[in-house]
Design a protein around this motif. Structure first.
Motif, PDB file in Angstrom:
ATOM      1  N   GLU A   1      75.238  -6.728 -22.581  1.00 13.06           N
ATOM      2  CA  GLU A   1      75.578  -7.555 -22.483  1.00 13.06           C
ATOM      3  C   GLU A   1      75.656  -7.733 -20.424  1.00 13.06           C
ATOM      4  O   GLU A   1      75.741  -6.446 -19.708  1.00 13.06           O
ATOM      5  CB  GLU A   1      77.547  -7.887 -22.678  1.00 13.06           C
ATOM      6  CG  GLU A   1      77.442  -7.882 -23.738  1.00 13.06           C
ATOM      7  CD  GLU A   1      78.912  -7.173 -24.049  1.00 13.06           C
ATOM      8  OE1 GLU A   1      79.580  -7.391 -24.379  1.00 13.06           O
ATOM      9  OE2 GLU A   1      79.678  -8.475 -25.080  1.00 13.06           O
TER      10      GLU A   1
ATOM     11  N   ARG B   1      77.483  -9.754 -17.416  1.00 10.14           N
ATOM     12  CA  ARG B   1      78.202 -10.412 -17.832  1.00 10.14           C
ATOM     13  C   ARG B   1      78.154 -10.661 -15.894  1.00 10.14           C
ATOM     14  O   ARG B   1      78.757  -9.612 -14.957  1.00 10.14           O
ATOM     15  CB  ARG B   1      80.275  -9.925 -17.859  1.00 10.14           C
ATOM     16  CG  ARG B   1      80.016 -10.032 -19.545  1.00 10.14           C
ATOM     17  CD  ARG B   1      81.314  -9.566 -19.583  1.00 10.14           C
ATOM     18  NE  ARG B   1      81.594  -8.679 -20.870  1.00 10.14           N
ATOM     19  CZ  ARG B   1      81.871  -9.960 -21.595  1.00 10.14           C
ATOM     20  NH1 ARG B   1      82.379 -10.630 -21.353  1.00 10.14           N
ATOM     21  NH2 ARG B   1      81.846  -9.519 -23.381  1.00 10.14           N
TER      22      ARG B   1
ATOM     23  N   HIS C   1      77.732 -15.307 -19.801  1.00  9.97           N
ATOM     24  CA  HIS C   1      77.832 -13.971 -20.415  1.00  9.97           C
ATOM     25  C   HIS C   1      76.534 -14.376 -21.246  1.00  9.97           C
ATOM     26  O   HIS C   1      76.450 -14.542 -21.782  1.00  9.97           O
ATOM     27  CB  HIS C   1      79.123 -13.833 -21.231  1.00  9.97           C
ATOM     28  CG  HIS C   1      79.149 -13.037 -22.456  1.00  9.97           C
ATOM     29  ND1 HIS C   1      80.250 -12.565 -23.495  1.00  9.97           N
ATOM     30  CD2 HIS C   1      78.642 -11.348 -22.140  1.00  9.97           C
ATOM     31  CE1 HIS C   1      79.288 -11.246 -23.792  1.00  9.97           C
ATOM     32  NE2 HIS C   1      78.514 -10.871 -22.958  1.00  9.97           N
TER      33      HIS C   1
END
Length: 609
Positions: free
Chosen positions: A372, A374, A435
Motif C-alpha cells: 500500500e 498512502r 491510497h
C-alpha cells in the motif's frame, strides 16, 4: 453516420426495400412446387367433379385454369440475383398472377352449387377452405397476394351459396364468410409480425455495421497515434542523441576545469529529456509485448530499501515525511517490474502531496500481500478516478507543469498490473489524500526455503554495483554504421575521448569495405555499432546481422544495435533477433558498459528490448 449520396435512397426507404425483398423471396421460395402441385390438384379435382355432374362447362373451366397455371409456371420469375430496387415489381407481378388464378377458380362454384348436390358442394367448400388456409401460410408475407388469392374464390363461393336462398346454403355461406375473415385477420397479423421482426433484424445489422465502423475508426486512430508518437519520438531522439554524445565528449574533455559545470548542466538537461522519452518508450515496449516478466520469490524489505534511498532526498526537499516500513514478507513477482510499479506510485504520491507525507507498507492477507502506498495529498475527485490511468492525463495541471512529469506513470502502472497479474486498487478523498494498493501473491516460508533465492537488492541496485565495479575493458577498435553525419561525428568524438579507435561509415557497402580492409591490415574491429534506421529505408538490423556474421567478407564481429524506434512491431522484431540494443539518447556510461560486456563475452547479450 455516413451521409446519403444524392442518388441513394434514404435510410427508411432502403430499409423498406430490404424488408420487401425478404417478403418476395419467401413467397417465391415455393413458387415452382406450389404451381406444379396446383396443376395436379386441378386435374384431379376437375375429373372428380365432371364424373359426378357431367357438365361440359367444367371442361372449359378446367382447360382455362390449366392454361393460367402453365402461364404462371413459365413466366419469368424473381431470383436472388435481382436487385432490391426491383422487389416492388416482383411483388406486384406475383400478386397479379395469384389473383388471376383465384378469379378463374371463382367461376367453378357457379358450375357446381346450382346442382344442389350436397356432397359436391361440401367437397367444393373443403377445397376452397383448404386453398385459403394454404394461402394464409405461404402468401401472408405479401398482403396484396394474400387478398388477391383468397378474396375472389371465396367471394365466388359465398355468393353462389347465398344465391340459392335456402337455410342450409345461407348457413354455409355465413360459416364460410366467418372463416374468411378469421383467415385474413390471422394472415395480416403474421404479416405484421414478420415485417417488424425483419425491420428489427436489419436495424440491428445496420447498428452492428456502424458499431464496427466506429471500432475500426477508433483502432485506426489508435494506430495513427502510435505511429505519430513513434515517429515523433524517433525524430526527437535523433538530435538529442547527437547532443548527448557531443555533451558527453565535452564533459569528458572539460573534467577538472571550471567550464565543466556548464557541461554538467547540459548533460542534466539532456538526461531529463531523455528520461521523458524513455517513459514513452516504456509504454511502447509494454504495448508491443516485448517485456516478459520473470516471476520469482522477492524479499520486499530488499525491494523497499532502494526505493527509500531513491525518494528520501526528494521528500526531504519538499519537507515531507517518507515512511517505508519493513515487513519481513516475501512475494512472488518480477523484482524489476514490481520495483517499477512501486516507484511510479511513490513518484506520483510525492508529486501531488504538498504537506504531510507518504507511507509505504506491506501486509499479509491470506495467500496474498497488500503493498500500500498512502499519501496526504490533494486527492482525486470521484469523476476523475476513472481517468487517472489514461495516458497524458494529469489532475489540476492545465498548464502542463513539467515538474509533474508527462502523465504516463500511472498508465505504466496499469499496464504492469495486467502484465504481472497484480491487481491495483485505489481509494481517494478529495483534499485528504489517496491510497493505492497492489495485491501480490505471497511466498510461504517453505517455498522460500526450497527456492533458496537471495534478496533481489542486487537486481534493483544493479546500476550502482556496476558503477562501483572495476573499470571495464573497452574495445580497441569500433566500426560505426550510421547514415547521419552529426551522429557519426559525435560518436567518434566520444569514443576517441576514451582512447577507442573509431571508424564511421554511412552505409552497408562502406561498412563491408572497412571490415575487409581491417582484416587485410590485420587490425580487425572489436565491435560493430549500427543504427536501426538507415538512409533510403535500409534496415540497420538486417545490415548489421549480415556484417556481423561475416557476409561482407569479414570473419564476423559482435554487433550492438542503437535505435530511436518506439513502434511496437519494430521493438518486437528487435527482441526476437536477440541482438543487444541501446535506445537513443544513449548515456555515455551505458554505452561504454554495454560495449565492454559485449566484447568481453564475445556473444550476443540478452536484448534490453
Amino acid at each position: 453516420m455516413q451521409p446519403v449520396a444524392p442518388n441513394d435512397p434514404p435510410p427508411d426507404h432502403a430499409l423498406a426495400q430490404r424488408v420487401l425483398r425478404e417478403h418476395v423471396a419467401s413467397v417465391y421460395d415455393t413458387y415452382r412446387t406450389s404451381t406444379l402441385t396446383h396443376m395436379a390438384f386441378v386435374v384431379v379435382f376437375g375429373a372428380i367433379i365432371y364424373s359426378q355432374l357431367k357438365n361440359p362447362n367444367l371442361l372449359f373451366w378446367l382447360a382455362g385454369l390449366l392454361m393460367v397455371d402453365v402461364y404462371v409456371f413459365f413466366t419469368p420469375r424473381w431470383n436472388p440475383s435481382r436487385p432490391a430496387r426491383e422487389s416492388a415489381y416482383w411483388a406486384r407481378k406475383i400478386s397479379r398472377m395469384v389473383t388471376l388464378v383465384s378469379m378463374v377458380t371463382a367461376v367453378v362454384p357457379w358450375l357446381i352449387v346450382p346442382y344442389d348436390n350436397l356432397p359436391m358442394t361440401s367437397l367444393l367448400m373443403a377445397v376452397v377452405v383448404g386453398s385459403c388456409s394454404r394461402a394464409a401460410q405461404s402468401l401472408w408475407p405479401l398482403k396484396a397476394a394474400l387478398f388477391g388469392y383468397t378474396l375472389p374464390m371465396s367471394l365466388g363461393l359465398l355468393t353462389a351459396l347465398a344465391w340459392q336462398g335456402d337455410g342450409l346454403h345461407l348457413f354455409l355461406a355465413a360459416a364460410g364468410a366467418a372463416y374468411l375473415l378469421l383467415t385474413l385477420r390471422a394472415g395480416i397479423g403474421q404479416h405484421k409480425l414478420l415485417t417488424e421482426s425483419l425491420m428489427l433484424r436489419f436495424e440491428n445489422e445496420a447498428l452492428a455495421a456502424r458499431l464496427g465502423e466506429q471500432i475500426a475508426a477508433t483502432e485506426r486512430a489508435s494506430e495513427e497515434k502510435t505511429r505519430f508518437l513513434g515517429a515523433a519520438s524517433h525524430d526527437l531522439r535523433q538530435p538529442l542523441h547527437a547532443i548527448a554524445l557531443f555533451g558527453a565528449a565535452l564533459e569528458n574533455e572539460l573534467r577538472g576545469r571550471p567550464e565543466s559545470r556548464n557541461a554538467e548542466r547540459l548533460m542534466r538537461a539532456v538526461n531529463a529529456l531523455g528520461a521523458s522519452l524513455d517513459t514513452m518508450l516504456d509504454v511502447s515496449r509494454l504495448d508491443a509485448g516485448v517485456i516478459t516478466p520473470v516471476p520469482q520469490p522477492v524479499q520486499l524489505d530488499a525491494l523497499f530499501l532502494p526505493l527509500n534511498h531513491t525518494f528520501a532526498a526528494r521528500a526531504e526537499q519538499k519537507q515531507l515525511q517518507l515512511r517505508v516500513r519493513a515487513s519481513g514478507l516475501w512475494v512472488h513477482s518480477d523484482p524489476q517490474l514490481l520495483h517499477r510499479m512501486l516507484s511510479n506510485l511513490m513518484d506520483n504520491a510525492l508529486k501531488y502531496t504538498a504537506r504531510g507525507g507518504v507511507t509505504v507498507t506491506a501486509r499479509e492477507r491470506g495467500d496474498a500481500v497488500w503493498i500500500e502506498v498512502r499519501d496526504s495529498g490533494i486527492g482525486i475527485a470521484p469523476e476523475q478516478s476513472g481517468r487517472i490511468f489514461e495516458e497524458f492525463y494529469q489532475i489540476n495541471n492545465p498548464g502542463r507543469d513539467r515538474s509533474r512529469g508527462l502523465g504516463i506513470g500511472l498508465s505504466i502502472v496499469q499496464r504492469l498490473s495486467l502484465l504481472l497479474r497484480h491487481p491495483v486498487q485505489m481509494r481517494s478523498r478529495l483534499g485528504r489524500g489517496t491510497h493505492f494498493r497492489v495485491v501480490v501473491p505471497a511466498v510461504s516460508a517453505a517455498e522460500r526455503a526450497v527456492a533458496g533465492v537471495p534478496a533481489p537488492a542486487a537486481m534493483t541496485g544493479a546500476t550502482t554495483e556496476k558503477r562501483s565495479s572495476p573499470a571495464p575493458v573497452l574495445p580497441s577498435r569500433v566500426l560505426l554504421l550510421d547514415d547521419e553525419l552529426e551522429i557519426r561525428e559525435a560518436m567518434t568524438g566520444l569514443l576517441r575521448s576514451h582512447a577507442i579507435d573509431a571508424h564511421a561509415v554511412a552505409d552497408e557497402a562502406g561498412a563491408a569495405a572497412a571490415l575487409r580492409q581491417a582484416i587485410g591490415e590485420r587490425r580487425p574491429f572489436d565491435l560493430l555499432l549500427c543504427d536501426y534506421r538507415l538512409a533510403d529505408g535500409a534496415d540497420g538490423l538486417d545490415a548489421g546481422l549480415r556484417l556481423s556474421q561475416g557476409q561482407g567478407g569479414s570473419a564476423g564481429v559482435p554487433l550492438l544495435l542503437i535505435t530511436g524506434e518506439t513502434s511496437p512491431d519494430r521493438l518486437q522484431r528487435v527482441r526476437e533477433s536477440r541482438v543487444p540494443v541501446l535506445f537513443k539518447p544513449v548515456v555515455a556510461a551505458s554505452l561504454l558498459q554495454a560495449m565492454a560486456e559485449l566484447v568481453t563475452a564475445k556473444q550476443p547479450l540478452r536484448p534490453d528490448a
